[in-house]
Write a protein that holds these residues in place. Structure first.
Motif, PDB file in Angstrom:
ATOM      1  N   LEU A  68       0.827  -1.209   0.000  1.00 22.02           N
ATOM      2  CA  LEU A  68       0.000   0.000   0.000  1.00 22.02           C
ATOM      3  C   LEU A  68       0.863   1.261   0.000  1.00 22.02           C
ATOM      4  N   SER A  69       1.929   1.253   0.764  1.00 20.37           N
ATOM      5  CA  SER A  69       2.808   2.429   0.828  1.00 20.37           C
ATOM      6  C   SER A  69       3.403   2.757  -0.538  1.00 20.37           C
ATOM      7  N   ALA A  70       3.654   1.720  -1.322  1.00 22.21           N
ATOM      8  CA  ALA A  70       4.285   1.921  -2.629  1.00 22.21           C
ATOM      9  C   ALA A  70       3.294   2.272  -3.727  1.00 22.21           C
ATOM     10  N   THR A  71       2.006   1.988  -3.508  1.00 20.40           N
ATOM     11  CA  THR A  71       1.073   2.101  -4.635  1.00 20.40           C
ATOM     12  C   THR A  71      -0.128   3.005  -4.395  1.00 20.40           C
ATOM     13  N   HIS A  72      -0.581   3.140  -3.139  1.00 17.11           N
ATOM     14  CA  HIS A  72      -1.761   3.977  -2.885  1.00 17.11           C
ATOM     15  C   HIS A  72      -1.336   5.435  -2.790  1.00 17.11           C
ATOM     16  N   PRO A  73      -1.838   6.289  -3.691  1.00 22.34           N
ATOM     17  CA  PRO A  73      -1.364   7.683  -3.729  1.00 22.34           C
ATOM     18  C   PRO A  73      -1.744   8.507  -2.513  1.00 22.34           C
ATOM     19  N   GLY A  74      -2.755   8.085  -1.767  1.00 25.97           N
ATOM     20  CA  GLY A  74      -3.134   8.833  -0.575  1.00 25.97           C
ATOM     21  C   GLY A  74      -4.317   9.751  -0.797  1.00 25.97           C
ATOM     22  N   PRO A  75      -4.545  10.704   0.126  1.00 23.96           N
ATOM     23  CA  PRO A  75      -5.712  11.588   0.052  1.00 23.96           C
ATOM     24  C   PRO A  75      -5.817  12.309  -1.290  1.00 23.96           C
ATOM     25  N   GLY A  76      -7.047  12.414  -1.767  1.00 23.26           N
ATOM     26  CA  GLY A  76      -7.287  13.107  -3.032  1.00 23.26           C
ATOM     27  C   GLY A  76      -7.212  12.225  -4.249  1.00 23.26           C
ATOM     28  N   SER A  77      -6.828  10.957  -4.074  1.00 25.04           N
ATOM     29  CA  SER A  77      -6.690  10.051  -5.212  1.00 25.04           C
ATOM     30  C   SER A  77      -7.827   9.050  -5.298  1.00 25.04           C
ATOM     31  N   GLY A  78      -8.791   9.142  -4.383  1.00 22.79           N
ATOM     32  CA  GLY A  78      -9.879   8.179  -4.345  1.00 22.79           C
ATOM     33  C   GLY A  78      -9.772   7.286  -3.130  1.00 22.79           C
ATOM     34  N   ARG A  79     -10.824   6.562  -2.867  1.00 22.60           N
ATOM     35  CA  ARG A  79     -10.903   5.760  -1.655  1.00 22.60           C
ATOM     36  C   ARG A  79     -10.072   4.474  -1.745  1.00 22.60           C
ATOM     37  N   LEU A  80      -9.700   4.001  -0.565  1.00 19.13           N
ATOM     38  CA  LEU A  80      -9.053   2.701  -0.429  1.00 19.13           C
ATOM     39  C   LEU A  80     -10.120   1.719   0.027  1.00 19.13           C
ATOM     40  N   VAL A  81     -10.308   0.633  -0.725  1.00 22.30           N
ATOM     41  CA  VAL A  81     -11.370  -0.333  -0.472  1.00 22.30           C
ATOM     42  C   VAL A  81     -10.760  -1.704  -0.220  1.00 22.30           C
ATOM     43  N   VAL A 119     -22.229   2.648  -4.756  1.00 25.60           N
ATOM     44  CA  VAL A 119     -21.616   2.621  -6.089  1.00 25.60           C
ATOM     45  C   VAL A 119     -21.527   4.042  -6.659  1.00 25.60           C
ATOM     46  N   ARG A 120     -22.604   4.819  -6.502  1.00 24.29           N
ATOM     47  CA  ARG A 120     -22.594   6.193  -7.007  1.00 24.29           C
ATOM     48  C   ARG A 120     -21.538   7.030  -6.293  1.00 24.29           C
ATOM     49  N   GLU A 121     -21.398   6.821  -4.986  1.00 21.11           N
ATOM     50  CA  GLU A 121     -20.359   7.545  -4.241  1.00 21.11           C
ATOM     51  C   GLU A 121     -18.973   7.232  -4.787  1.00 21.11           C
ATOM     52  N   LEU A 122     -18.701   5.953  -5.013  1.00 20.03           N
ATOM     53  CA  LEU A 122     -17.381   5.545  -5.487  1.00 20.03           C
ATOM     54  C   LEU A 122     -17.117   6.065  -6.900  1.00 20.03           C
ATOM     55  N   ALA A 123     -18.156   6.098  -7.732  1.00 16.42           N
ATOM     56  CA  ALA A 123     -17.998   6.590  -9.102  1.00 16.42           C
ATOM     57  C   ALA A 123     -17.700   8.083  -9.140  1.00 16.42           C
ATOM     58  N   ALA A 124     -18.044   8.799  -8.083  1.00 15.05           N
ATOM     59  CA  ALA A 124     -17.785  10.242  -8.025  1.00 15.05           C
ATOM     60  C   ALA A 124     -16.364  10.556  -7.579  1.00 15.05           C
ATOM     61  N   GLU A 125     -15.626   9.534  -7.161  1.00 16.13           N
ATOM     62  CA  GLU A 125     -14.236   9.718  -6.747  1.00 16.13           C
ATOM     63  C   GLU A 125     -13.323   9.833  -7.971  1.00 16.13           C
ATOM     64  N   PRO A 126     -12.103  10.340  -7.789  1.00 20.99           N
ATOM     65  CA  PRO A 126     -11.149  10.371  -8.913  1.00 20.99           C
ATOM     66  C   PRO A 126     -10.570   9.002  -9.258  1.00 20.99           C
ATOM     67  N   GLY A 127     -10.765   8.032  -8.375  1.00 22.55           N
ATOM     68  CA  GLY A 127     -10.247   6.689  -8.620  1.00 22.55           C
ATOM     69  C   GLY A 127     -10.466   5.819  -7.405  1.00 22.55           C
ATOM     70  N   LEU A 128      -9.914   4.593  -7.459  1.00 20.14           N
ATOM     71  CA  LEU A 128     -10.046   3.651  -6.353  1.00 20.14           C
ATOM     72  C   LEU A 128      -8.774   2.825  -6.216  1.00 20.14           C
ATOM     73  N   THR A 129      -8.413   2.519  -4.990  1.00 22.35           N
ATOM     74  CA  THR A 129      -7.399   1.504  -4.715  1.00 22.35           C
ATOM     75  C   THR A 129      -8.125   0.345  -4.050  1.00 22.35           C
ATOM     76  N   VAL A 130      -8.024  -0.849  -4.634  1.00 27.19           N
ATOM     77  CA  VAL A 130      -8.784  -2.004  -4.173  1.00 27.19           C
ATOM     78  C   VAL A 130      -7.817  -3.081  -3.686  1.00 27.19           C
ATOM     79  N   LEU A 131      -7.991  -3.474  -2.434  1.00 30.16           N
ATOM     80  CA  LEU A 131      -7.175  -4.533  -1.839  1.00 30.16           C
ATOM     81  C   LEU A 131      -7.965  -5.831  -1.843  1.00 30.16           C
ATOM     82  N   CYS A 132      -7.421  -6.863  -2.485  1.00 28.04           N
ATOM     83  CA  CYS A 132      -8.077  -8.172  -2.568  1.00 28.04           C
ATOM     84  C   CYS A 132      -7.448  -9.120  -1.553  1.00 28.04           C
ATOM     85  N   GLY A 133      -8.241  -9.561  -0.616  1.00 29.10           N
ATOM     86  CA  GLY A 133      -7.742 -10.494   0.380  1.00 29.10           C
ATOM     87  C   GLY A 133      -7.781 -11.927  -0.127  1.00 29.10           C
ATOM     88  N   ARG A 134      -7.078 -12.788   0.564  1.00 27.97           N
ATOM     89  CA  ARG A 134      -7.081 -14.246   0.295  1.00 27.97           C
ATOM     90  C   ARG A 134      -6.954 -14.973   1.624  1.00 27.97           C
TER      91      ARG A 134
END
Length: 254
Positions: A84-97, A111-126
C-alpha cells in the motif's frame, strides 16, 4: 460532464489500482463490453499490483499461521503495508477499499459515491483475510458483496468495479438507461419486452403497444412496485419509509 458526454483529452481518467496475489486475473471481464471499451478509450485506467513483490524473503511469503491457532492462513501486515505504501497515492486520489464479508454490503448509493471519486485503490484479500493491525493502520473502506464467501477478493473487486465503471461519464450511451435501472429509485426494475410481439403463446402487455406515454410510465411504476413488494420485502419497507419521510418533509415546508 453528463454521463452521455465522451471524455476529452483534458479529462483525467478514473484511476484504478488493484492489489492482488493474482494480477493475471485482471482485467478479466473488465476488458470486455462497455468496461473494456472504456478502458481502451482511457475513461478509466487499471494498474494491477502483485502483493508478492513486496514480500520480505526470496520465497515471496505473504501469509502466516494465525496467532491463537485455527485453520487457514492470514495475510501478513508488513507485506500489505509495503504494498500500500508503494502504490496507494493517498488523500485526493480516491478511496481505499478492502473486499471482505465483514464489510458494508455494496448497494447502488455506495456505487454512485465511489464513481464520483477520482479513482479507487482495491485490496483483494485471500486465505482467512488480512491481519487486523494493517486494517486499523490504513482504515480502508470495508465492502462486501453479500452474505456469502468467495475464494478471494478478486471476483468481488471485478463486480464492484464493473458497477462503478458503468456510471462513469461516457461509458453508457443513454442517461435514461441508468436512471431507470433497479435500485436507482429504491425499487426493482419493471419487466421488459421486445419482438416478437407474440412468443410461445405469450403476448406483450397491451399497454406497451398503446403508444400512450403516461399510461406506460404508470404501468412500469406499478410493475416495479409489485415486483419489489413480493420479491424484496426489505427494499419495499425502505421504499415506503423513504416515501413517508419525503411526504412529511413537504408538509413541514412553509
Amino acid at each position: 460532464m453528463s454521463p452521455t458526454e465522451a471524455p476529452t483529452a483534458d479529462t483525467a481518467p478514473f484511476d484504478v489500482r488493484v492489489l492482488t496475489l493474482f494480477p493475471e486475473m485482471f482485467p478479466g471481464p473488465l476488458g470486455a463490453s462497455l468496461a473494456g471499451k472504456a478502458l481502451m478509450d482511457r475513461v478509466w485506467t487499471l494498474k494491477t499490483v502483485d502483493i508478492r513483490d513486496f514480500a520480505g524473503d526470496k520465497h515471496g511469503t505473504v501469509d502466516d499461521s494465525p496467532f491463537g491457532g485455527g485453520a487457514g492462513m492470514v495475510m501478513r501486515p508488513d507485506v500489505i503495508d509495503r504494498a500500500l505504501s508503494a502504490t496507494h497515492p493517498g488523500p485526493g486520489s480516491g478511496r481505499l477499499v478492502y473486499l471482505t464479508p465483514r464489510g458494508r454490503v455494496l448497494d447502488q448509493p455506495l456505487v454512485r459515491e465511489l464513481a464520483a471519486e477520482p479513482g479507487l485503490t482495491v485490496l483483494c484479500g485471500r486465505y482467512e483475510g488480512v491481519d487486523q493491525r494493517v486494517l486499523e493502520a490504513w482504515a480502508p473502506e470495508e465492502i462486501s458483496l453479500g452474505d456469502f464467501v468467495l475464494s478471494g477478493g478478486e471476483a468481488a473487486a471485478m463486480a464492484l468495479l464493473d458497477a462503478v465503471i458503468r456510471l462513469l461519464p461516457g461509458v453508457v450511451g443513454k442517461t435514461e438507461s441508468l436512471e431507470a435501472e433497479s435500485f436507482e429509485t429504491g425499487l426493482l426494475e419493471h419487466p421488459h419486452y421486445t419482438r416478437p410481439q407474440v412468443w410461445a403463446g405469450r403476448s406483450v402487455p397491451e399497454v406497451l403497444l398503446s403508444g400512450h406515454h403516461a399510461r406506460i410510465v404508470d404501468w412500469r411504476r406499478a410493475m416495479s412496485e409489485d415486483t419489489t413488494r413480493w420479491r424484496r420485502p426489505d427494499l419495499w419497507d425502505r421504499y415506503l419509509a423513504a416515501q413517508k419521510q419525503e411526504q412529511e418533509g413537504r408538509k413541514e415546508q412553509p
